[in-house]
Write a protein that holds these residues in place. Sequence first.
Motif, mmCIF file in Angstrom:
data_model
loop_
_atom_site.group_PDB
_atom_site.id
_atom_site.type_symbol
_atom_site.label_atom_id
_atom_site.label_comp_id
_atom_site.label_asym_id
_atom_site.label_seq_id
_atom_site.Cartn_x
_atom_site.Cartn_y
_atom_site.Cartn_z
ATOM 1 N N GLN A 237 0.820 -1.215 0.000
ATOM 2 C CA GLN A 237 0.000 0.000 0.000
ATOM 3 C C GLN A 237 0.854 1.265 0.000
ATOM 4 N N GLN A 238 2.009 1.221 0.658
ATOM 5 C CA GLN A 238 2.850 2.417 0.718
ATOM 6 C C GLN A 238 3.941 2.416 -0.336
ATOM 7 N N GLY A 239 3.948 1.384 -1.196
ATOM 8 C CA GLY A 239 4.811 1.423 -2.368
ATOM 9 C C GLY A 239 5.958 0.449 -2.342
ATOM 10 N N LEU A 240 6.068 -0.379 -3.406
ATOM 11 C CA LEU A 240 7.173 -1.334 -3.514
ATOM 12 C C LEU A 240 8.424 -0.630 -4.037
ATOM 13 N N VAL A 241 8.946 0.254 -3.206
ATOM 14 C CA VAL A 241 10.166 0.996 -3.518
ATOM 15 C C VAL A 241 11.291 0.434 -2.650
ATOM 16 N N ASP A 242 12.493 0.365 -3.201
ATOM 17 C CA ASP A 242 13.622 -0.156 -2.435
ATOM 18 C C ASP A 242 13.761 0.588 -1.107
ATOM 19 N N GLY A 243 13.789 -0.170 0.001
ATOM 20 C CA GLY A 243 14.033 0.430 1.301
ATOM 21 C C GLY A 243 12.813 0.737 2.129
ATOM 22 N N VAL A 244 11.596 0.495 1.608
ATOM 23 C CA VAL A 244 10.395 0.654 2.430
ATOM 24 C C VAL A 244 10.362 -0.500 3.429
ATOM 25 N N PHE A 245 10.151 -0.220 4.708
ATOM 26 C CA PHE A 245 10.306 -1.269 5.716
ATOM 27 C C PHE A 245 9.385 -1.081 6.907
ATOM 28 N N LEU A 246 9.295 -2.141 7.687
ATOM 29 C CA LEU A 246 8.677 -2.103 9.015
ATOM 30 C C LEU A 246 9.303 -3.212 9.848
ATOM 31 N N VAL A 247 9.172 -3.091 11.159
ATOM 32 C CA VAL A 247 9.640 -4.133 12.075
ATOM 33 C C VAL A 247 8.428 -4.646 12.843
ATOM 34 N N ARG A 248 8.360 -5.962 13.022
ATOM 35 C CA ARG A 248 7.198 -6.562 13.660
ATOM 36 C C ARG A 248 7.622 -7.715 14.568
ATOM 37 N N ASP A 249 6.700 -8.163 15.386
ATOM 38 C CA ASP A 249 6.931 -9.355 16.194
ATOM 39 C C ASP A 249 6.933 -10.584 15.294
ATOM 40 N N SER A 250 7.768 -11.552 15.626
ATOM 41 C CA SER A 250 7.774 -12.810 14.888
ATOM 42 C C SER A 250 6.623 -13.681 15.352
ATOM 43 N N GLN A 251 5.893 -14.252 14.398
ATOM 44 C CA GLN A 251 4.787 -15.136 14.754
ATOM 45 C C GLN A 251 5.272 -16.534 15.116
ATOM 46 N N SER A 252 6.367 -16.967 14.481
ATOM 47 C CA SER A 252 6.876 -18.318 14.711
ATOM 48 C C SER A 252 7.702 -18.418 15.985
ATOM 49 N N ASN A 253 8.355 -17.313 16.376
ATOM 50 C CA ASN A 253 9.181 -17.316 17.578
ATOM 51 C C ASN A 253 8.897 -16.043 18.367
ATOM 52 N N PRO A 254 8.156 -16.142 19.462
ATOM 53 C CA PRO A 254 7.736 -14.936 20.204
ATOM 54 C C PRO A 254 8.888 -14.132 20.807
ATOM 55 N N LYS A 255 10.090 -14.695 20.862
ATOM 56 C CA LYS A 255 11.227 -13.982 21.443
ATOM 57 C C LYS A 255 12.023 -13.203 20.400
ATOM 58 N N THR A 256 11.631 -13.300 19.159
ATOM 59 C CA THR A 256 12.375 -12.627 18.095
ATOM 60 C C THR A 256 11.489 -11.629 17.363
ATOM 61 N N PHE A 257 12.130 -10.825 16.494
ATOM 62 C CA PHE A 257 11.431 -9.847 15.675
ATOM 63 C C PHE A 257 11.769 -10.110 14.212
ATOM 64 N N VAL A 258 11.016 -9.463 13.328
ATOM 65 C CA VAL A 258 11.240 -9.613 11.889
ATOM 66 C C VAL A 258 11.306 -8.241 11.251
ATOM 67 N N LEU A 259 12.299 -8.025 10.407
ATOM 68 C CA LEU A 259 12.396 -6.826 9.573
ATOM 69 C C LEU A 259 11.832 -7.186 8.201
ATOM 70 N N SER A 260 10.736 -6.562 7.817
ATOM 71 C CA SER A 260 10.130 -6.774 6.499
ATOM 72 C C SER A 260 10.430 -5.549 5.649
ATOM 73 N N MET A 261 10.935 -5.767 4.436
ATOM 74 C CA MET A 261 11.329 -4.639 3.593
ATOM 75 C C MET A 261 11.122 -4.952 2.120
ATOM 76 N N SER A 262 11.078 -3.901 1.335
ATOM 77 C CA SER A 262 10.902 -4.021 -0.109
ATOM 78 C C SER A 262 12.233 -3.820 -0.816
ATOM 79 N N HIS A 263 12.484 -4.676 -1.821
ATOM 80 C CA HIS A 263 13.670 -4.515 -2.663
ATOM 81 C C HIS A 263 13.428 -5.213 -3.994
ATOM 82 N N GLY A 264 13.691 -4.503 -5.083
ATOM 83 C CA GLY A 264 13.519 -5.093 -6.405
ATOM 84 C C GLY A 264 12.099 -5.551 -6.684
ATOM 85 N N GLN A 265 11.102 -4.760 -6.214
ATOM 86 C CA GLN A 265 9.683 -5.058 -6.415
ATOM 87 C C GLN A 265 9.226 -6.320 -5.689
#
Length: 388
Positions: A303-331
């Motif tokens: 929704q906010q655009g598949l541009v290189d470097g668009v990102f967010l950080v979230r809780d991991s669903q598979s491991n509650p003690k870790t986090f996940v960096l989700s980002m866009s690169h190369g569409q």
Amino acid sequence: MSSFNSSGERTIEDHELVIEVLSNWGMEEENKLYFRKNYAKYEFFKNPMYFFPEHMVSFATETNGEISPTQILQIFLSSSTYPEIHGFLHAKEQGKKSWKKIYFLLRRSGLYFSTKGTSKEPRHLQFFSEFGNSDIYVSLAGKKKHGAPTNYGFCFKPNKAGGPRDLKMLCAEEEQSRTCWVTAIRLLKYGMQLYQNYMHPYQGRSGCSSQSISPMRSISENSLVAMDFSGQKSRVIENPTEALSVAVEEGLAWRKKGCLRLGTHGSPTASSQSCATNMAIHRSQPWFHHKISREEAQRLIIQQGLVDGVFLVRDSQSNPKTFVLSMSHGQKIKHFQIIPVEDDGEMFHTLDDGHTRFTDLIQLVEFYQLNKGVLPCKLKHYCARIAL
């Protein structure tokens, strides 16, 4: 700004008047306006190679040699010629729940489909939709709502009030294909006005000139650079090798600073309280999304655009003690696990198996905004928790 209704969502172009958009809404429709960043709105002018795959583009007239992506854009903006976008799409049959896979062709006069395989002969082409008096919406939940074969749907909706029967619904096999179709339709519909919006934002309905396209970098891409503050005067580090070396040293320095901060209180209780504070300080950051799924993260980034470097950080669903960096690169959207590591009883966050460690997620994000490190590119634009 985006317009949202049951059909899906579309970006309101800079030259459009909101009052006119509102006047075209039906009284019985549930419509909304969203104010949020769309980093991919004009990305096709800066990186056209991501938007027009070679296998989807052909030309009405013969061309000498290969055509570059920038030349494809210039042809789109020319009134005398046009590139032809072609490929298979799933179309929802009128008045039915079923979908049919058909070969489509996009030309300046409208969208057509072939009644005989991939034939482009005029006798086999049937008109599907024009786009002069229609708006194109990207479907947000076509698979769930309309039984579409994929989640990469879009539709044509008359820009005058009309019911669901007036919708012409399509869906592509993948995001890149949908992006190509939607981008090409925007270019054919608005032409040089889009380029004028890109070059001179906020000027509304001003005149357009057919100037040649030149590459243009956004300010945000230049706002974060590697700096050296060790001397009497600060300087920009131009050498990539030196910048990488400084990045590693900076990561180690942050680690030492974090250790000192954790140990200054003198008591184990104070240290553990400080550690807990560091581990939770990220919750106030606009780029952090608490307990959202992988699919929801991907939807927000799209929704906010598949541009290189668009990102967010979230809780991991598979491991509650870790986090996940989700980002866009190369569409494409990529996910990197941020894991906790313990050293001498103290906890750190890392993306690279402990080689570079951070006492909290804020330090980690700031570091990768300045340094690419193990990521495919630097972090540039965050997805806000709330779309304003």
